[in-house]
Design an enzyme around this catalytic site. Structure first.
Site, PDB file in Angstrom:
ATOM      1  N   PRO A  76       0.795  -1.149   0.124  1.00  0.00           N
ATOM      2  CA  PRO A  76       0.002   0.208  -0.053  1.00  0.00           C
ATOM      3  C   PRO A  76       0.974   1.359   0.012  1.00  0.00           C
ATOM      4  O   PRO A  76       1.821   1.505   0.734  1.00  0.00           O
ATOM      5  CB  PRO A  76      -0.805   0.016   1.389  1.00  0.00           C
ATOM      6  N   CYS A  77       0.636   2.154  -0.971  1.00  0.00           N
ATOM      7  CA  CYS A  77       1.273   3.459  -0.879  1.00  0.00           C
ATOM      8  C   CYS A  77       1.014   4.124   0.123  1.00  0.00           C
ATOM      9  O   CYS A  77       0.387   5.380  -0.437  1.00  0.00           O
ATOM     10  CB  CYS A  77       1.243   3.828  -2.434  1.00  0.00           C
ATOM     11  N   GLN A  78       1.144   4.189   1.294  1.00  0.00           N
ATOM     12  CA  GLN A  78       0.735   5.102   2.424  1.00  0.00           C
ATOM     13  C   GLN A  78       1.871   5.222   3.529  1.00  0.00           C
ATOM     14  O   GLN A  78       2.601   4.211   3.691  1.00  0.00           O
ATOM     15  CB  GLN A  78      -0.365   4.744   2.843  1.00  0.00           C
ATOM     16  N   ASN A 114       2.273  -1.017  -8.056  1.00  0.00           N
ATOM     17  CA  ASN A 114       1.921   0.073  -7.128  1.00  0.00           C
ATOM     18  C   ASN A 114       1.378   0.888  -7.976  1.00  0.00           C
ATOM     19  O   ASN A 114       0.965   0.760  -9.182  1.00  0.00           O
ATOM     20  CB  ASN A 114       3.193   0.653  -6.531  1.00  0.00           C
TER      21      ASN A 114
END
Length: 299
Positions: A76-78, A114
């Site tokens: 997850p891109c967070q 991603n």
């Protein structure tokens, strides 16, 4: 042909796992920290799925024990907060953690998926540096799912690594198999939706929300709402007549993500929609997997 063993990190409900399984890989383990997705995954796969926080460094040893030939995953891109003594108080990213696990376990291959705009984020050069220093040649590519067997205009970032190889090693195979035109919903599902036009809730009402089956679907997100009463038509909507236009069911949306009919989704509607929206389209993962497998067989 030798068996190529795969561990899937941040596996979600299993889109990437199923794609690689369909391509001919042997899935031996999967990891995720979201219980509802793990529950769906368990219903559909025979191998173990572990509900674990991959930020826990003890997991590296556990993953190494599976002796994977390839690690795949869509972190997850967070941002997340790192607890404990390692970097107390600093902010980092699960993309970095993915790179660290790959670097530690040293599989022959890895595939990371991603959001396409990760290329503009400061986290990517850090991850690339970790992986290059670990000895991987890298192929970095934005793929449009609709040119890779998926009836959906969904752009995703892929970074594929191979130990000891040159950068760009998979570029030719990825490019050569891409369709010249985008796949439409009709080409994939025919008339099975029973409608020519359907509603997809937009990010904002500045965007159109009514689509035709004779074009690729917009990106499937984790939000699915019915067409609102008194919906104000957008100039780009594909039909003037809204009578009979409906939103798609969760199952129909899973088909657009190229999950097969037999794949079971369990949980609340909110959970199911989020799991479907977060998934890597099965056929997109299969496309990448087949390119990796064919390259490996050439070698």
């Amino acid at each position: 042909m030798r068996t190529i063993k795969v561990v899937d990190l941040f596996c979600g409900c299993g889109g990437m796992s199923l794609g690689f399984q369909n391509a001919g890989f042997d899935l031996v383990a999967a990891y995720d920290n979201w219980e509802p997705a793990v529950k769906i995954y368990k219903k559909n796969f025979n191998h173990a799925v572990h509900n674990k926080d991959l930020n826990d460094e003890t997991v590296d040893v556990e993953i190494s024990a599976f002796k994977p030939d390839i690690i795949i995953g869509g972190p997850p891109c967070q941002d997340f907060s790192i607890a404990g003594k390692r970097n107390m108080g600093e902010r980092s990213n699960l993309t970095i953690r993915f790179a660290e696990i790959v670097s530690s376990v040293q599989p022959e291959w890895f595939v990371m998926e991603n959001v396409y705009n990760i290329e503009r984020m400061p986290v990517l050069p850090k991850a690339v540096s970790i992986l290059r220093n670990a000895g991987y040649g890298l192929t970095i590519k934005i793929l449009d799912a609709s040119r890779c067997g998926v009836p959906q205009a969904r752009k995703r970032f892929f970074m594929i690594g191979h130990l000891g190889d040159t950068d760009g090693f998979l570029e030719e195979l990825l490019n050569s198999r891409m369709s010249a035109k985008q796949m439409t919903l009709y080409e994939y599902l025919g008339d099975s939706l029973g409608t020519q036009f359907y509603y997809m809730h937009p990010r904002s009402y500045n965007r159109r929300a009514v689509f035709s089956i004779h074009e690729p679907s917009a990106t499937i997100r984790g939000v699915n709402r019915p067409i609102p009463e008194g919906y104000q038509k957008h100039p780009a909507d594909k039909t003037e007549i809204l009578d009979g236009v409906r939103s798609l069911t969760s199952k129909e949306r899973s088909y657009i993500q190229t999950f097969p009919e037999w794949f079971e989704f369990d949980g609340s509607k909110t959970v199911i929609e989020q799991a479907i929206g977060n998934a890597v389209p099965v056929k997109l993962a299969e496309y990448v997997g087949k390119c990796v497998l064919d390259y490996a067989e050439r070698g």
